[in-house]
Design an enzyme around this catalytic site. Structure first.
Site, PDB file in Angstrom:
ATOM      1  N   HIS A   1      61.697  57.114  26.777  1.00 28.01           N
ATOM      2  CA  HIS A   1      62.673  56.852  25.717  1.00 28.01           C
ATOM      3  C   HIS A   1      62.307  55.650  24.857  1.00 28.01           C
ATOM      4  O   HIS A   1      62.533  55.644  23.659  1.00 28.01           O
ATOM      5  CB  HIS A   1      64.090  56.725  26.269  1.00 28.01           C
ATOM      6  CG  HIS A   1      64.384  55.469  27.042  1.00 28.01           C
ATOM      7  ND1 HIS A   1      64.035  55.313  28.357  1.00 28.01           N
ATOM      8  CD2 HIS A   1      65.008  54.321  26.674  1.00 28.01           C
ATOM      9  CE1 HIS A   1      64.441  54.124  28.763  1.00 28.01           C
ATOM     10  NE2 HIS A   1      65.025  53.483  27.769  1.00 28.01           N
ATOM     11  N   ASP A   2      61.724  54.618  25.459  1.00 26.00           N
ATOM     12  CA  ASP A   2      61.417  53.402  24.704  1.00 26.00           C
ATOM     13  C   ASP A   2      59.930  53.224  24.463  1.00 26.00           C
ATOM     14  O   ASP A   2      59.483  52.103  24.191  1.00 26.00           O
ATOM     15  CB  ASP A   2      61.972  52.179  25.443  1.00 26.00           C
ATOM     16  CG  ASP A   2      63.372  51.837  24.962  1.00 26.00           C
ATOM     17  OD1 ASP A   2      63.745  52.284  23.853  1.00 26.00           O
ATOM     18  OD2 ASP A   2      64.080  51.127  25.700  1.00 26.00           O
TER      19      ASP A   2
ATOM     20  N   LYS B   1      58.603  51.105  21.746  1.00 20.70           N
ATOM     21  CA  LYS B   1      58.584  49.637  21.816  1.00 20.70           C
ATOM     22  C   LYS B   1      57.153  49.096  21.894  1.00 20.70           C
ATOM     23  O   LYS B   1      56.924  47.905  21.704  1.00 20.70           O
ATOM     24  CB  LYS B   1      59.407  49.131  23.008  1.00 20.70           C
ATOM     25  CG  LYS B   1      60.918  49.135  22.752  1.00 20.70           C
ATOM     26  CD  LYS B   1      61.682  48.512  23.919  1.00 20.70           C
ATOM     27  CE  LYS B   1      63.183  48.417  23.634  1.00 20.70           C
ATOM     28  NZ  LYS B   1      63.926  47.975  24.843  1.00 20.70           N
TER      29      LYS B   1
ATOM     30  N   HIS C   1      61.753  51.155  16.708  1.00 24.97           N
ATOM     31  CA  HIS C   1      61.103  51.725  17.902  1.00 24.97           C
ATOM     32  C   HIS C   1      61.324  53.231  18.092  1.00 24.97           C
ATOM     33  O   HIS C   1      60.401  53.918  18.533  1.00 24.97           O
ATOM     34  CB  HIS C   1      61.383  50.902  19.177  1.00 24.97           C
ATOM     35  CG  HIS C   1      62.705  51.110  19.819  1.00 24.97           C
ATOM     36  ND1 HIS C   1      63.827  50.398  19.476  1.00 24.97           N
ATOM     37  CD2 HIS C   1      63.108  51.961  20.818  1.00 24.97           C
ATOM     38  CE1 HIS C   1      64.846  50.780  20.234  1.00 24.97           C
ATOM     39  NE2 HIS C   1      64.433  51.736  21.046  1.00 24.97           N
TER      40      HIS C   1
ATOM     41  N   HIS D   1      67.817  58.313  20.697  1.00 25.15           N
ATOM     42  CA  HIS D   1      68.671  57.691  21.717  1.00 25.15           C
ATOM     43  C   HIS D   1      69.506  56.528  21.201  1.00 25.15           C
ATOM     44  O   HIS D   1      70.369  56.024  21.920  1.00 25.15           O
ATOM     45  CB  HIS D   1      67.867  57.287  22.960  1.00 25.15           C
ATOM     46  CG  HIS D   1      66.917  56.145  22.769  1.00 25.15           C
ATOM     47  ND1 HIS D   1      65.714  56.270  22.126  1.00 25.15           N
ATOM     48  CD2 HIS D   1      66.977  54.842  23.165  1.00 25.15           C
ATOM     49  CE1 HIS D   1      65.075  55.114  22.127  1.00 25.15           C
ATOM     50  NE2 HIS D   1      65.829  54.214  22.748  1.00 25.15           N
TER      51      HIS D   1
ATOM     52  N   ASP E   1      71.695  55.197  29.273  1.00 30.67           N
ATOM     53  CA  ASP E   1      70.867  54.051  28.872  1.00 30.67           C
ATOM     54  C   ASP E   1      71.722  52.785  28.734  1.00 30.67           C
ATOM     55  O   ASP E   1      71.375  51.720  29.257  1.00 30.67           O
ATOM     56  CB  ASP E   1      70.183  54.387  27.541  1.00 30.67           C
ATOM     57  CG  ASP E   1      69.115  53.362  27.152  1.00 30.67           C
ATOM     58  OD1 ASP E   1      68.464  52.804  28.057  1.00 30.67           O
ATOM     59  OD2 ASP E   1      68.936  53.148  25.939  1.00 30.67           O
TER      60      ASP E   1
HETATM   61  P1  C2E Z   1      68.434  47.086  25.813  1.00 35.87           P
HETATM   62  O1  C2E Z   1      68.675  45.641  26.103  1.00 35.87           O
HETATM   63  O2  C2E Z   1      67.910  47.878  26.937  1.00 35.87           O
HETATM   64  O3  C2E Z   1      69.773  47.752  25.320  1.00 35.87           O
HETATM   65  C1  C2E Z   1      69.917  49.121  25.146  1.00 35.87           C
HETATM   66  C2  C2E Z   1      71.189  49.416  24.466  1.00 35.87           C
HETATM   67  O4  C2E Z   1      72.258  49.066  25.336  1.00 35.87           O
HETATM   68  C3  C2E Z   1      71.416  48.611  23.202  1.00 35.87           C
HETATM   69  O5  C2E Z   1      70.847  49.234  22.082  1.00 35.87           O
HETATM   70  C4  C2E Z   1      72.939  48.619  23.131  1.00 35.87           C
HETATM   71  O6  C2E Z   1      73.417  49.859  22.656  1.00 35.87           O
HETATM   72  C5  C2E Z   1      73.325  48.483  24.584  1.00 35.87           C
HETATM   73  N1  C2E Z   1      73.427  47.092  24.957  1.00 35.87           N
HETATM   74  C6  C2E Z   1      72.545  46.352  25.644  1.00 35.87           C
HETATM   75  N2  C2E Z   1      72.999  45.098  25.827  1.00 35.87           N
HETATM   76  C7  C2E Z   1      74.195  45.025  25.239  1.00 35.87           C
HETATM   77  C8  C2E Z   1      75.171  44.004  25.094  1.00 35.87           C
HETATM   78  O7  C2E Z   1      75.004  42.868  25.544  1.00 35.87           O
HETATM   79  N3  C2E Z   1      76.319  44.300  24.411  1.00 35.87           N
HETATM   80  C9  C2E Z   1      76.526  45.533  23.922  1.00 35.87           C
HETATM   81  N4  C2E Z   1      77.675  45.771  23.276  1.00 35.87           N
HETATM   82  N5  C2E Z   1      75.625  46.538  24.019  1.00 35.87           N
HETATM   83  C10 C2E Z   1      74.475  46.294  24.683  1.00 35.87           C
HETATM   84  P2  C2E Z   1      70.501  48.357  20.820  1.00 35.87           P
HETATM   85  O8  C2E Z   1      71.607  47.437  20.508  1.00 35.87           O
HETATM   86  O9  C2E Z   1      70.080  49.299  19.742  1.00 35.87           O
HETATM   87  O10 C2E Z   1      69.296  47.495  21.265  1.00 35.87           O
HETATM   88  C11 C2E Z   1      68.043  48.068  21.496  1.00 35.87           C
HETATM   89  C12 C2E Z   1      67.126  47.079  22.148  1.00 35.87           C
HETATM   90  O11 C2E Z   1      66.950  45.979  21.257  1.00 35.87           O
HETATM   91  C13 C2E Z   1      67.653  46.464  23.438  1.00 35.87           C
HETATM   92  O12 C2E Z   1      67.434  47.228  24.565  1.00 35.87           O
HETATM   93  C14 C2E Z   1      66.814  45.187  23.477  1.00 35.87           C
HETATM   94  O13 C2E Z   1      65.501  45.454  23.854  1.00 35.87           O
HETATM   95  C15 C2E Z   1      66.808  44.803  22.013  1.00 35.87           C
HETATM   96  N6  C2E Z   1      67.933  43.871  21.719  1.00 35.87           N
HETATM   97  C16 C2E Z   1      69.198  44.197  21.317  1.00 35.87           C
HETATM   98  N7  C2E Z   1      69.919  43.097  21.140  1.00 35.87           N
HETATM   99  C17 C2E Z   1      69.129  42.043  21.449  1.00 35.87           C
HETATM  100  C18 C2E Z   1      69.335  40.596  21.439  1.00 35.87           C
HETATM  101  O14 C2E Z   1      70.422  40.081  21.144  1.00 35.87           O
HETATM  102  N8  C2E Z   1      68.265  39.834  21.806  1.00 35.87           N
HETATM  103  C19 C2E Z   1      67.074  40.378  22.150  1.00 35.87           C
HETATM  104  N9  C2E Z   1      66.085  39.566  22.510  1.00 35.87           N
HETATM  105  N10 C2E Z   1      66.857  41.706  22.165  1.00 35.87           N
HETATM  106  C20 C2E Z   1      67.860  42.534  21.809  1.00 35.87           C
HETATM  107  C1  SIN Z   2      66.108  50.116  27.085  1.00 36.94           C
HETATM  108  O1  SIN Z   2      66.783  51.132  27.235  1.00 36.94           O
HETATM  109  O2  SIN Z   2      65.359  49.687  27.975  1.00 36.94           O
HETATM  110  C2  SIN Z   2      66.166  49.374  25.819  1.00 36.94           C
HETATM  111  C3  SIN Z   2      67.151  49.978  24.869  1.00 36.94           C
HETATM  112  C4  SIN Z   2      66.458  50.792  23.908  1.00 36.94           C
HETATM  113  O3  SIN Z   2      65.955  50.253  22.916  1.00 36.94           O
HETATM  114  O4  SIN Z   2      66.397  51.997  24.131  1.00 36.94           O
HETATM  115 FE    FE Z   3      66.620  52.118  27.781  1.00 35.13          FE
HETATM  116 FE    FE Z   4      65.626  52.175  22.824  1.00 43.02          FE
END
Ligand code: C2E
Ligand code: SIN
Ligand code: FE
Ligand code: FE
Ligand code: SIN
Length: 367
Positions: free
Chosen positions: A232-233, A236, A261, A285, A314
């Site tokens: 899925h990722d 990245k 990504h 996704h 996810d």
């Molecule tokens: P991820 O951390 O694996 O998060 C996957 C998805 O889970 C996010 O997609 C979001 O829909 C949800 N999610 C994760 N953490 C949170 C959270 O703390 N609050 C809420 N409300 N939802 C959350 P999204 O937002 O499209 O982000 C995709 C990816 O972008 C994330 O994967 C992470 O790798 C990065 N990312 C997102 N926000 C941040 C951030 O504030 N700082 C950093 N360093 N990376 C971020």
């Molecule tokens: C993750 O699912 O590991 C990161 C969130 C995303 O970008 O799909």
């Molecule tokens: Fe994921």
């Molecule tokens: Fe993703």
């Protein structure tokens, strides 16, 4: 047997033999029909294997051990010459046969009569069919030899087809296994860079498959969904380390790069035919039910089902784990968030089904 009966028999056998592409099934059919046709006591079929040896494939009334025993030596010689020369052999009475003179084993065994014919399709020598009888009352004659030879010609085509099909299936399975190993390597590479998500890929892959099965998604689609979740990722790979591993929140600019990504994932996977049916999850996704997601802003059921299913898993897993930029949320807060996002981020009935599934004990699929 009159000619017309023989023709009818051969026609029937040709249909019977060709009714299956399963090699073992075809060999068993052939064996039984040959034994019945000449009322033999026992018999076997041997096929040439890839290594150039003849191996025992199916037998009636005897086994590999019998063939390996010294007293079977006479017949082994016959089998090898039939396989080598492609010519059938009939011995009406081994005791009278010049070739078997002074072989004590013939006496000991009371060997009387054997037929061994080649299995040959076009010019390809596939193996042999062997039958014998030890009682005087069931000796074979020239007509029996002709009949077994005719059956063998029909059988050879079916055996050849089934073997080719077997080989094809085997190489397809080998290829699939090699591909899956490669995919796991890619997924691992992404986890190493994004190392706080360690284990996330495996967990979401397992949980997505379980959820899809719970939703009664067709079994044939599950493999694609599972590969999609695994990858899925993968996009990245195209996001820089500075952004991927940033400890705090992302700036708007950084967010733009991060949101590329799914598109990178699409570009990586689209040219690979094997993964084309798995592309919905990597590409879609981050779409949201209300249309506010990315990269295309798809809405509702325009979002492919696999991605609607996967995004719930996810986010559920992401929130349940520590990230660079925040601590893991407690279970109740995660579930409350999924409910709150029902109809916004997620398909409402799917959220309900997911939470329902989490509250029941995991059922293990029987094998
Ligand atoms: P991820 O951390 O694996 O998060 C996957 C998805 O889970 C996010 O997609 C979001 O829909 C949800 N999610 C994760 N953490 C949170 C959270 O703390 N609050 C809420 N409300 N939802 C959350 P999204 O937002 O499209 O982000 C995709 C990816 O972008 C994330 O994967 C992470 O790798 C990065 N990312 C997102 N926000 C941040 C951030 O504030 N700082 C950093 N360093 N990376 C971020
Ligand atoms: C993750 O699912 O590991 C990161 C969130 C995303 O970008 O799909
Ligand atoms: Fe994921
Ligand atoms: Fe993703
Ligand atoms: C679905 O996305 O397949 C279900 C639609 C819904 O949750 O309303």
């Amino acid at each position: 047997m009159p000619d017309t009966d023989r023709l009818a028999l051969l026609l029937r056998l040709s249909q019977t033999f060709n009714s299956s592409l399963n090699l073992d099934e075809v060999l068993n059919l052939v064996m039984d029909e040959v034994i019945a046709a000449v009322r033999a006591e026992r018999g076997f079929v041997m096929l040439n294997d890839a290594g150039g040896g003849l191996s025992f494939r199916v037998a009636r009334g005897m086994d590999q051990k019998t063939i390996d025993e010294p007293h079977f030596q006479v017949s082994r010689g016959a089998i090898e010459s039939v396989n080598r020369d492609g010519l059938p052999i009939l011995t009406m009475d081994a005791l009278q046969d010049e070739r078997f003179k002074e072989r004590a084993s013939v006496m000991v065994l009371g060997l009387r009569s054997l037929i061994c014919v080649p299995l040959k399709n076009k010019e390809r020598q596939l193996g042999i069919i062997y039958v014998d009888s030890r009682t005087r009352s069931s000796q074979f004659n020239a007509t029996d030899l002709e009949l077994v030879s005719a059956i063998a010609s029909t059988a050879a085509i079916a055996i050849d087809n089934a073997s080719l099909f077997n080989d094809l299936q085997q190489s397809k399975e080998d290829l699939d296994a090699a591909y899956i190993t490669t995919l796991e390597g890619w997924a691992r590479a992404i986890e190493l860079r994004d190392h706080e998500t360690e284990g996330h890929t495996r967990r979401v892959t397992e949980m997505t498959t379980r959820f899809a099965r719970h939703l009664q998604v067709a079994e044939a689609d599950l493999a694609h969904i599972s590969r999609g979740a695994l990858l899925h990722d993968i996009g990245k790979m195209g996001v820089s380390d500075a952004i991927l591993r940033k400890p705090g929140p992302l700036t708007a600019e950084e967010r733009v790069e991060m949101e590329m990504h799914p598109g990178f994932g699409f570009d990586m996977l689209a040219p690979i035919a094997f993964l084309k049916p798995a592309i919905d999850i990597p590409f879609c996704h981050h779409e949201k039910w209300d249309g506010s997601g990315y990269p295309r802003g798809l809405k509702g059921e325009d979002i492919p089902l696999a991605a609607r299913i996967f995004c719930i898993v996810d986010v559920w897993d992401a929130l349940s784990q520590d990230r660079y930029y925040r601590k893991a949320w407690p279970r109740e807060q995660v579930l409350a968030f999924l409910r709150e996002q029902s109809g916004l981020h997620f398909a409402p009935r799917l959220v309900e089904a997911f939470i329902g599934m989490l509250s029941e004990p995991e059922r293990h699929n029987p094998a």
